[in-house]
Design an enzyme around this catalytic site. Structure first.
Site, PDB file in Angstrom:
ATOM      1  N   CYS A  48       0.859  -1.181   0.000  1.00 21.62           N
ATOM      2  CA  CYS A  48       0.000   0.000   0.000  1.00 21.62           C
ATOM      3  C   CYS A  48       0.896   1.233   0.000  1.00 21.62           C
ATOM      4  O   CYS A  48       1.952   1.259   0.626  1.00 21.62           O
ATOM      5  CB  CYS A  48      -0.924   0.103   1.199  1.00 21.62           C
ATOM      6  SG  CYS A  48      -2.052  -1.269   1.362  1.00 21.62           S
TER       7      CYS A  48
ATOM      8  N   GLU B  12       6.498 -14.331 -12.193  1.00 21.46           N
ATOM      9  CA  GLU B  12       6.007 -13.047 -11.677  1.00 21.46           C
ATOM     10  C   GLU B  12       5.299 -12.222 -12.740  1.00 21.46           C
ATOM     11  O   GLU B  12       4.252 -11.660 -12.486  1.00 21.46           O
ATOM     12  CB  GLU B  12       7.191 -12.189 -11.191  1.00 21.46           C
ATOM     13  CG  GLU B  12       7.722 -12.516  -9.840  1.00 21.46           C
ATOM     14  CD  GLU B  12       8.891 -11.603  -9.489  1.00 21.46           C
ATOM     15  OE1 GLU B  12       8.849 -11.004  -8.414  1.00 21.46           O
ATOM     16  OE2 GLU B  12       9.858 -11.487 -10.272  1.00 21.46           O
TER      17      GLU B  12
ATOM     18  N   LYS C  13      11.372 -14.775 -12.235  1.00 20.21           N
ATOM     19  CA  LYS C  13      11.078 -13.635 -13.120  1.00 20.21           C
ATOM     20  C   LYS C  13       9.935 -13.980 -14.066  1.00 20.21           C
ATOM     21  O   LYS C  13       9.030 -13.193 -14.272  1.00 20.21           O
ATOM     22  CB  LYS C  13      12.305 -13.238 -13.962  1.00 20.21           C
ATOM     23  CG  LYS C  13      13.427 -12.518 -13.265  1.00 20.21           C
ATOM     24  CD  LYS C  13      13.138 -11.092 -12.890  1.00 20.21           C
ATOM     25  CE  LYS C  13      12.489 -10.960 -11.565  1.00 20.21           C
ATOM     26  NZ  LYS C  13      13.125 -11.100 -10.356  1.00 20.21           N
TER      27      LYS C  13
ATOM     28  N   ASN D  63      -1.350   1.978   5.881  1.00 17.05           N
ATOM     29  CA  ASN D  63      -0.545   0.929   5.261  1.00 17.05           C
ATOM     30  C   ASN D  63      -0.074   0.011   6.389  1.00 17.05           C
ATOM     31  O   ASN D  63       0.596   0.470   7.290  1.00 17.05           O
ATOM     32  CB  ASN D  63       0.640   1.587   4.530  1.00 17.05           C
ATOM     33  CG  ASN D  63       1.756   0.621   4.177  1.00 17.05           C
ATOM     34  OD1 ASN D  63       2.902   1.010   4.089  1.00 17.05           O
ATOM     35  ND2 ASN D  63       1.438  -0.623   3.976  1.00 17.05           N
ATOM     36  N   GLY D  64      -0.494  -1.252   6.351  1.00 21.47           N
ATOM     37  CA  GLY D  64      -0.095  -2.184   7.401  1.00 21.47           C
ATOM     38  C   GLY D  64      -1.269  -3.048   7.807  1.00 21.47           C
ATOM     39  O   GLY D  64      -2.259  -3.140   7.095  1.00 21.47           O
TER      40      GLY D  64
ATOM     41  N   HIS E  45      15.397 -36.353 -10.200  1.00 22.54           N
ATOM     42  CA  HIS E  45      14.616 -36.806  -9.042  1.00 22.54           C
ATOM     43  C   HIS E  45      13.194 -36.262  -9.078  1.00 22.54           C
ATOM     44  O   HIS E  45      12.562 -36.117  -8.040  1.00 22.54           O
ATOM     45  CB  HIS E  45      15.325 -36.407  -7.746  1.00 22.54           C
ATOM     46  CG  HIS E  45      16.687 -37.013  -7.631  1.00 22.54           C
ATOM     47  ND1 HIS E  45      16.886 -38.360  -7.427  1.00 22.54           N
ATOM     48  CD2 HIS E  45      17.914 -36.462  -7.754  1.00 22.54           C
ATOM     49  CE1 HIS E  45      18.184 -38.609  -7.406  1.00 22.54           C
ATOM     50  NE2 HIS E  45      18.838 -37.466  -7.612  1.00 22.54           N
TER      51      HIS E  45
ATOM     52  N   ARG F 214       3.642  -0.259  -4.956  1.00 22.92           N
ATOM     53  CA  ARG F 214       3.405  -0.818  -3.632  1.00 22.92           C
ATOM     54  C   ARG F 214       2.052  -1.528  -3.537  1.00 22.92           C
ATOM     55  O   ARG F 214       1.724  -2.108  -2.494  1.00 22.92           O
ATOM     56  CB  ARG F 214       3.448   0.283  -2.573  1.00 22.92           C
ATOM     57  CG  ARG F 214       4.732   1.090  -2.578  1.00 22.92           C
ATOM     58  CD  ARG F 214       4.658   2.177  -1.539  1.00 22.92           C
ATOM     59  NE  ARG F 214       4.575   1.615  -0.217  1.00 22.92           N
ATOM     60  CZ  ARG F 214       5.595   1.232   0.513  1.00 22.92           C
ATOM     61  NH1 ARG F 214       6.813   1.386   0.045  1.00 22.92           N
ATOM     62  NH2 ARG F 214       5.422   0.725   1.703  1.00 22.92           N
TER      63      ARG F 214
ATOM     64  N   TRP G 180      -3.004  -2.581  -1.617  1.00 20.02           N
ATOM     65  CA  TRP G 180      -2.753  -3.993  -1.876  1.00 20.02           C
ATOM     66  C   TRP G 180      -3.527  -4.722  -0.791  1.00 20.02           C
ATOM     67  O   TRP G 180      -3.183  -4.650   0.379  1.00 20.02           O
ATOM     68  CB  TRP G 180      -1.265  -4.299  -1.789  1.00 20.02           C
ATOM     69  CG  TRP G 180      -0.897  -5.684  -2.214  1.00 20.02           C
ATOM     70  CD1 TRP G 180      -0.600  -6.103  -3.479  1.00 20.02           C
ATOM     71  CD2 TRP G 180      -0.770  -6.839  -1.365  1.00 20.02           C
ATOM     72  NE1 TRP G 180      -0.316  -7.444  -3.467  1.00 20.02           N
ATOM     73  CE2 TRP G 180      -0.411  -7.915  -2.189  1.00 20.02           C
ATOM     74  CE3 TRP G 180      -0.932  -7.067  -0.010  1.00 20.02           C
ATOM     75  CZ2 TRP G 180      -0.208  -9.200  -1.701  1.00 20.02           C
ATOM     76  CZ3 TRP G 180      -0.737  -8.344   0.490  1.00 20.02           C
ATOM     77  CH2 TRP G 180      -0.369  -9.397  -0.355  1.00 20.02           C
TER      78      TRP G 180
ATOM     79  N   LYS H  35       5.657  -4.456  -4.790  1.00 18.04           N
ATOM     80  CA  LYS H  35       7.110  -4.400  -4.729  1.00 18.04           C
ATOM     81  C   LYS H  35       7.614  -4.429  -3.297  1.00 18.04           C
ATOM     82  O   LYS H  35       8.645  -5.003  -2.999  1.00 18.04           O
ATOM     83  CB  LYS H  35       7.600  -3.140  -5.432  1.00 18.04           C
ATOM     84  CG  LYS H  35       9.099  -3.029  -5.437  1.00 18.04           C
ATOM     85  CD  LYS H  35       9.619  -2.616  -6.769  1.00 18.04           C
ATOM     86  CE  LYS H  35      11.100  -2.833  -6.882  1.00 18.04           C
ATOM     87  NZ  LYS H  35      11.405  -4.205  -7.318  1.00 18.04           N
TER      88      LYS H  35
ATOM     89  N   GLU I  91      16.131 -17.735 -10.008  1.00 16.40           N
ATOM     90  CA  GLU I  91      15.769 -16.343 -10.291  1.00 16.40           C
ATOM     91  C   GLU I  91      15.124 -16.229 -11.680  1.00 16.40           C
ATOM     92  O   GLU I  91      14.150 -15.496 -11.854  1.00 16.40           O
ATOM     93  CB  GLU I  91      17.029 -15.462 -10.171  1.00 16.40           C
ATOM     94  CG  GLU I  91      16.855 -14.001 -10.495  1.00 16.40           C
ATOM     95  CD  GLU I  91      15.816 -13.263  -9.636  1.00 16.40           C
ATOM     96  OE1 GLU I  91      15.321 -13.818  -8.648  1.00 16.40           O
ATOM     97  OE2 GLU I  91      15.504 -12.129 -10.003  1.00 16.40           O
TER      98      GLU I  91
END
Ligand code: G6P
Length: 611
Positions: A2, A491, A488, A99-100, A507, A27, A73, A606, A484
């Site tokens: 947020c 996402e 990417k 925010n929180g 495996h 955010r 968010w 983010k 990574e």
């Protein structure tokens, strides 16, 4: 998560706020809202992004010198108009942005329901502002005192701003766990989750600390803590250029940030590393460097891409410093009563410096007596301030939600830390140390060379844009790069992807391979090269579609691969900084071709300031 912005001064508040919210959309971006004060305290809010709010408020009376806005968010309650912020109090005389998470909101809500309150949303935030008003009415006190008293009773994390219809020149803000920066202009004040909405107007800022309350009343800023102790505002100058937070001609922030890597890696080393004189200094480590040198064990805590950087660092530290390293997901570490012994040192890695789980992991390790080093990108962030020592990555603002330049800058810093420790410990020869310094200085040019392959990578993306799955395989230093690469792609393109150590493939993941399955091998010339060649054969034998990242001049692997991307040679330990770049570009192009919003992928944010 947020983003919050507030303004009071001589400008049109809505202009500052809307612009600021756009900068903070990284955010969270599932709903937005704004509160302005003119013919009353008016709240406009809407599901969707800031542009939708802009359309929604057109034609309204926006004339106001004070206001606040929020980009959300969702945590409590689905993203819809009602749950969007700001929220009104029961009388609608007060409004709040938050925010929180207020963890004890359910208990507070029960009490308020018993008193006859009704709620329009499912959010913890609406409960919070009702609670503040209830206190103000019961105690018959000022609004800032009511906010203070409320804060002593809530459990959780918050950055809040409160406005009142009765005090048209008053903004009250407070924080605990979620960031809040105050901008101090001439006769005007700004508040925001980070400095990006502020720097256009002023670079004088005050970073609010946990448990602090800022009151801007009739052009005067006062700060106190939640125990009512007055504090002197510490005004700092923030060093951030406007152009750094704009797209600069690129179609997306992510692409701009991928292309910035030669410069961000250089910036990260500037003034710190000089191979000609053999100089390698990180000023922020100095005071606690001995703790690192004498460490019996290093525990790295991080999340997401930063956790991947931690995995690369594990290989690097163990190889050159001979210190055992454990890399922990901060979210797991914080809840499993981990063993932290005297002699253990913790390194926390975070681009934003605000990730709630990483912060909590730091606090836990601190409570067990550990010394904590931070590797952060955002200067003045909560993690940077919570750690004993550390080094900034100096990558500049990263706005695309998928982390790119922050990752390579994190690796650069972590390598520098490890090399300093290795040299002081004597676990690296002078020759190897100097060689690595020289090689590190070649990284920007080598990354540039990979970026020149952009068109070639775009063509490969064209081939695979409709794939439903992807596998990324690598060994040694390139194993975290495989993770990574897969992250990417997931996402931003929503294609299911997995990263695996190449040898571990047999495996399990090998069962997935058929003629439809793209398998990206990070197969550069290193100590496990031959083994990876065998792994490629195993995939070929099952008709998998092989894309290989190889070292320039490789003649063997191209024969086994459908597509090849050649990267310049570099010391094995530094290869992740190079080999990750084609994977960033590949995911970027695939996502764009699939019509995805690469800078703001669905469901992500983010800066993850909730656990
Ligand atoms: C979010 C971001 C990732 C990032 C992770 C950790 O999930 O979308 O890009 O890697 O948080 O963030 P940090 O700021 O602590 O590095």
């Amino acid at each position: 998560m947020c983003g919050i912005v507030a303004y009071v001064g001589h400008r049109q508040a809505h202009e500052v706020i809307i612009k600021g919210l756009k900068r903070l959309e990284y955010r969270g971006y599932d709903s937005t809202g704004i509160a302005l004060l003119n013919d009353g305290l008016n709240v406009y809010k809407k599901k969707g992004k800031v542009t939708e709010l802009e359309g929604f408020i057109k034609g309204q009376n926006l004339n106001s010198h004070i206001g606040m806005g929020h980009t959300r968010w969702a945590t409590h309650g689905e993203p819809n108009d009602e749950n969007a912020h700001p929220h009104y109090s029961a009388t609608k005389n007060l409004a709040i942005i938050h925010n929180g998470i207020i963890e004890n909101y359910a208990a507070l809500k029960q009490d308020l329901l018993r008193k006859g309150h009704t709620f329009l949303s499912e959010t913890d935030t609406e409960v919070f502002i009702h609670f503040i008003e209830d206190i103000q009415q019961n105690e018959n006190c000022t609004l800032d005192e009511a906010v203070r008293l409320a804060l002593t009773k809530v459990v959780g994390a918050y950055a809040i701003v409160v406005m009142s219809v009765h005090q048209p020149n008053l903004l009250i803000a407070a924080r605990k766990g979620s960031p809040l920066v105050l901008g101090v202009g001439r006769g005007e004040f700004f508040m925001a989750s980070d400095a990006t909405p502020i720097i256009e107007y002023t670079n004088e800022v005050v970073y609010l600390n946990d448990q602090e309350i800022a009151i801007i009343d009739n052009g005067k800023l006062t700060i106190k803590d939640t125990s009512n102790l007055p504090l002197t505002p510490y005004v700092q100058t923030v060093d951030l250029e406007l152009e750094a937070i704009e797209k600069g001609g690129y179609e997306h922030f992510m692409l701009k940030e991928i292309f910035e890597q030669p410069r961000s890696i250089k910036d990260c080393m500037r003034g710190r590393l000089d191979s000609a004189s053999g100089r390698l200094i990180l000023g922020g480590l100095r005071e606690y460097l001995n703790k690192l040198i004498q460490a019996d064990r290093i525990i790295i805590v991080a999340c997401g891409t930063s956790w991947h950087a931690g995995l690369v660092a594990e290989y690097f530290f163990e190889e050159f410093c001979r210190i055992p390293v454990e890399v922990e997901y901060a979210s797991e570490f914080r809840y499993r009563n981990p063993i932290v012994r005297e002699g253990d040192v913790v390194i926390a890695i975070s681009q934003s410096g605000e990730t709630a789980d990483t912060l909590a992991a730091i606090e836990l390790a601190k409570s067990k007596g550990a010394i904590i080093f931070g590797v952060c990108n955002v200067v003045g962030s909560s993690i940077a301030r919570a750690t004993h020592a550390g080094a900034y990555t100096h990558a500049g603002p990263e706005i695309g939600v998928a982390s790119t330049k922050a990752f390579t800058a994190q690796l650069t810093v972590l390598n520098m830390i490890a090399l300093i420790v290795a040299q002081k410990k004597g676990t690296i020869t002078e020759q190897k140390f100097n060689e690595l310094l020289v090689e590190m200085e070649t990284l920007p040019a080598k990354v540039e060379k990979v970026l020149n392959l952009n068109n070639q990578i775009k063509k490969i993306a064209e081939e695979f844009k409709d794939s439903r799955n992807f596998l990324y395989l690598g060994r040694g230093y390139n194993f975290p790069v495989a993770l990574e690469g897969a992250l990417k792609l997931k996402e931003i393109s929503y294609i299911h992807a997995e990263g695996y150590p190449a040898a571990e493939m047999k495996h399990g993941p090998i069962a997935l391979i058929d003629a439809e399955m793209p398998v990206a091998f990070i197969a550069t010339k290193d100590s496990s090269y031959e083994k990876v060649v065998s792994n490629i054969q195993e995939v070929k034998a099952r008709k998998g579609r092989v894309i290989s990242i190889v070292t320039e001049g490789d003649i063997l692997i191209p024969k086994m691969s459908e597509f090849v991307i050649e990267v310049p040679p570099v010391a094995e330990a530094l290869m992740p900084l190079i080999s990750v770049v084609p994977l960033q570009l590949l995911s970027y192009h695939i996502a764009v071709m699939r019509g995805c919003n690469v800078d703001q992928p669905r469901n992500l944010a983010k800066s993850v300031t909730v656990e």
